[in-house]
Design a protein around this motif. Structure first.
Motif, short mmCIF file in Angstrom:
data_model
loop_
_atom_site.label_atom_id
_atom_site.label_comp_id
_atom_site.label_asym_id
_atom_site.label_seq_id
_atom_site.Cartn_x
_atom_site.Cartn_y
_atom_site.Cartn_z
N GLU A 77 -9.91 7.12 -17.21
CA GLU A 77 -8.90 8.18 -17.19
C GLU A 77 -8.25 8.27 -15.81
O GLU A 77 -7.03 8.45 -15.68
CB GLU A 77 -9.53 9.51 -17.58
N LYS A 78 -9.04 8.10 -14.77
CA LYS A 78 -8.49 8.14 -13.41
C LYS A 78 -7.50 6.99 -13.20
O LYS A 78 -6.45 7.18 -12.58
CB LYS A 78 -9.62 8.08 -12.37
N GLN A 79 -7.81 5.83 -13.75
CA GLN A 79 -6.87 4.70 -13.64
C GLN A 79 -5.57 5.01 -14.39
O GLN A 79 -4.49 4.63 -13.94
CB GLN A 79 -7.52 3.42 -14.20
N ARG A 80 -5.69 5.69 -15.51
CA ARG A 80 -4.50 6.08 -16.28
C ARG A 80 -3.63 7.06 -15.47
O ARG A 80 -2.41 6.97 -15.47
CB ARG A 80 -4.89 6.73 -17.61
N VAL A 81 -4.29 7.97 -14.77
CA VAL A 81 -3.56 8.95 -13.95
C VAL A 81 -2.86 8.23 -12.79
O VAL A 81 -1.70 8.51 -12.48
CB VAL A 81 -4.50 10.06 -13.43
N VAL A 82 -3.55 7.29 -12.16
CA VAL A 82 -2.95 6.50 -11.08
C VAL A 82 -1.71 5.76 -11.61
O VAL A 82 -0.65 5.74 -10.97
CB VAL A 82 -3.97 5.50 -10.49
N ALA A 83 -1.84 5.18 -12.80
CA ALA A 83 -0.71 4.46 -13.40
C ALA A 83 0.46 5.41 -13.68
O ALA A 83 1.63 5.04 -13.51
CB ALA A 83 -1.15 3.78 -14.70
N GLU A 84 0.14 6.64 -14.05
CA GLU A 84 1.21 7.63 -14.32
C GLU A 84 1.89 8.06 -13.02
O GLU A 84 3.10 8.31 -13.01
CB GLU A 84 0.65 8.84 -15.06
N CYS A 85 1.14 8.11 -11.93
CA CYS A 85 1.76 8.39 -10.62
C CYS A 85 2.75 7.29 -10.26
O CYS A 85 3.86 7.56 -9.80
CB CYS A 85 0.69 8.47 -9.52
N LYS A 86 2.35 6.05 -10.50
CA LYS A 86 3.26 4.93 -10.24
C LYS A 86 4.51 5.06 -11.12
O LYS A 86 5.62 4.80 -10.66
CB LYS A 86 2.55 3.61 -10.53
N ARG A 87 4.29 5.46 -12.36
CA ARG A 87 5.42 5.63 -13.28
C ARG A 87 6.35 6.74 -12.79
O ARG A 87 7.58 6.61 -12.86
CB ARG A 87 4.88 5.96 -14.67
N ALA A 88 5.77 7.81 -12.27
CA ALA A 88 6.58 8.93 -11.76
C ALA A 88 7.47 8.46 -10.61
O ALA A 88 8.66 8.80 -10.55
CB ALA A 88 5.67 10.07 -11.29
N PHE A 89 6.91 7.66 -9.71
CA PHE A 89 7.72 7.14 -8.60
C PHE A 89 8.81 6.20 -9.12
O PHE A 89 9.94 6.20 -8.62
CB PHE A 89 6.85 6.43 -7.57
N ALA A 90 8.46 5.39 -10.14
CA ALA A 90 9.45 4.48 -10.72
C ALA A 90 10.59 5.26 -11.38
O ALA A 90 11.76 4.87 -11.29
CB ALA A 90 8.77 3.56 -11.73
N LEU A 91 10.26 6.38 -12.02
CA LEU A 91 11.28 7.23 -12.64
C LEU A 91 12.19 7.85 -11.57
O LEU A 91 13.40 7.96 -11.77
CB LEU A 91 10.62 8.33 -13.48
N ASN A 92 11.60 8.21 -10.45
CA ASN A 92 12.40 8.70 -9.31
C ASN A 92 13.33 7.63 -8.79
O ASN A 92 14.49 7.89 -8.50
CB ASN A 92 11.46 9.14 -8.18
N THR A 93 12.80 6.41 -8.66
CA THR A 93 13.61 5.30 -8.15
C THR A 93 14.79 5.02 -9.08
O THR A 93 15.91 4.78 -8.63
CB THR A 93 12.73 4.04 -7.99
N ALA A 94 14.52 5.09 -10.39
CA ALA A 94 15.60 4.86 -11.38
C ALA A 94 16.67 5.94 -11.25
O ALA A 94 17.87 5.66 -11.38
CB ALA A 94 15.01 4.85 -12.79
N LEU A 95 16.24 7.17 -10.98
CA LEU A 95 17.19 8.27 -10.79
C LEU A 95 18.05 8.02 -9.54
O LEU A 95 19.27 8.19 -9.58
CB LEU A 95 16.42 9.59 -10.68
N PHE A 96 17.41 7.60 -8.46
CA PHE A 96 18.16 7.30 -7.24
C PHE A 96 19.14 6.15 -7.46
O PHE A 96 20.26 6.16 -6.95
CB PHE A 96 17.21 6.94 -6.09
N ARG A 97 18.71 5.15 -8.25
CA ARG A 97 19.59 4.02 -8.53
C ARG A 97 20.83 4.49 -9.29
O ARG A 97 21.95 4.08 -8.98
CB ARG A 97 18.82 2.97 -9.35
#
Length: 215
Positions: free
Chosen positions: A185-205
């Motif tokens: 579950e902790k690995q899943r949460v870490v992966a979701e943090c990465k996804r959150a940053f990727a969603l931010n990057t897409a917004l900036f793009r």
């Protein structure tokens, strides 16, 4: 063995850096874009924070997400004051979300409804980022566009009820360390943090495409 909060920070470092160093953010912080770009960015934040804060009442009793829902973090009232200052009293009528923003907000809502630990990943990436890097944005915005110090236009970045941000962030990380979850579950949460940053990057793009610097 690393604590959970350290694991999250280390694992998502690359995505975090990519989001922070986006062309749009660099141009915005470098004073190369007008106040219109800043206002448009603030509008997009409104959709993200509406998704984060609307379920707060329902999640307050949740054993995983509940402890993170601190009233002093809530940003929507400040965002709305900023938008009124930037866009005028009718700011809601012209409010539109970019497709990248819609995707981001939809993912936050999905986690809030189905997966509280995933919601915490989004909560962490947003609010701790605002308490840290957000202060650089506030300072640049005040200097570039002449907003009153910690006043209308930059209230989103002002956490009036948090007297000691460093202590608050320390407490927040202790809450993360106390999350009861197995390694998977902790690995899943870490992966979701990465996804959150990727969603931010897409917004900036997407914002960068809307506000290109003329060559």
């Amino acid at each position: 063995m690393d604590s959970f909060s350290a694991l999250i920070r280390t694992a998502s470092h690359e995505q975090h850096t990519e989001a922070e160093s986006s062309t749009f953010m660099s141009d915005l912080l470098g004073g190369r874009l007008g106040v219109e770009a800043y206002a448009r960015y603030t509008e997009q934040l409104w959709f993200v924070y509406a998704a984060l804060e609307a379920p707060a009442g329902r999640l307050a009793a949740d054993p995983v997400a509940g402890p993170f829902l601190r009233p002093e973090l809530m940003r929507l009232p400040s965002l709305e004051r900023d938008l009124e200052h930037l866009r005028g009293p009718g700011w809601r009528t012209g409010l539109t979300a970019l497709p990248a923003t819609e995707t981001y907000a939809a993912r936050v809502r999905e986690c809030a409804e189905r997966w509280p630990a995933g919601y915490v990943a989004h909560h962490y990436t947003r609010y701790l980022g605002d308490l840290s890097g957000g202060q650089i944005i506030r300072d640049r915005a005040e200097r570039t566009w002449g907003f009153a110090r910690k006043g209308d236009g930059v209230r989103f970045y002002v956490f009036e009820e948090i007297a000691n941000p460093a202590a608050f962030k320390r407490e927040y990380r202790e809450l993360l360390d106390g999350v009861r979850a197995d390694d998977l579950e902790k690995q899943r949460v870490v992966a979701e943090c990465k996804r959150a940053f990727a969603l931010n990057t897409a917004l900036f793009r997407a914002l960068g495409e809307e506000f290109p610097l003329s060559a």
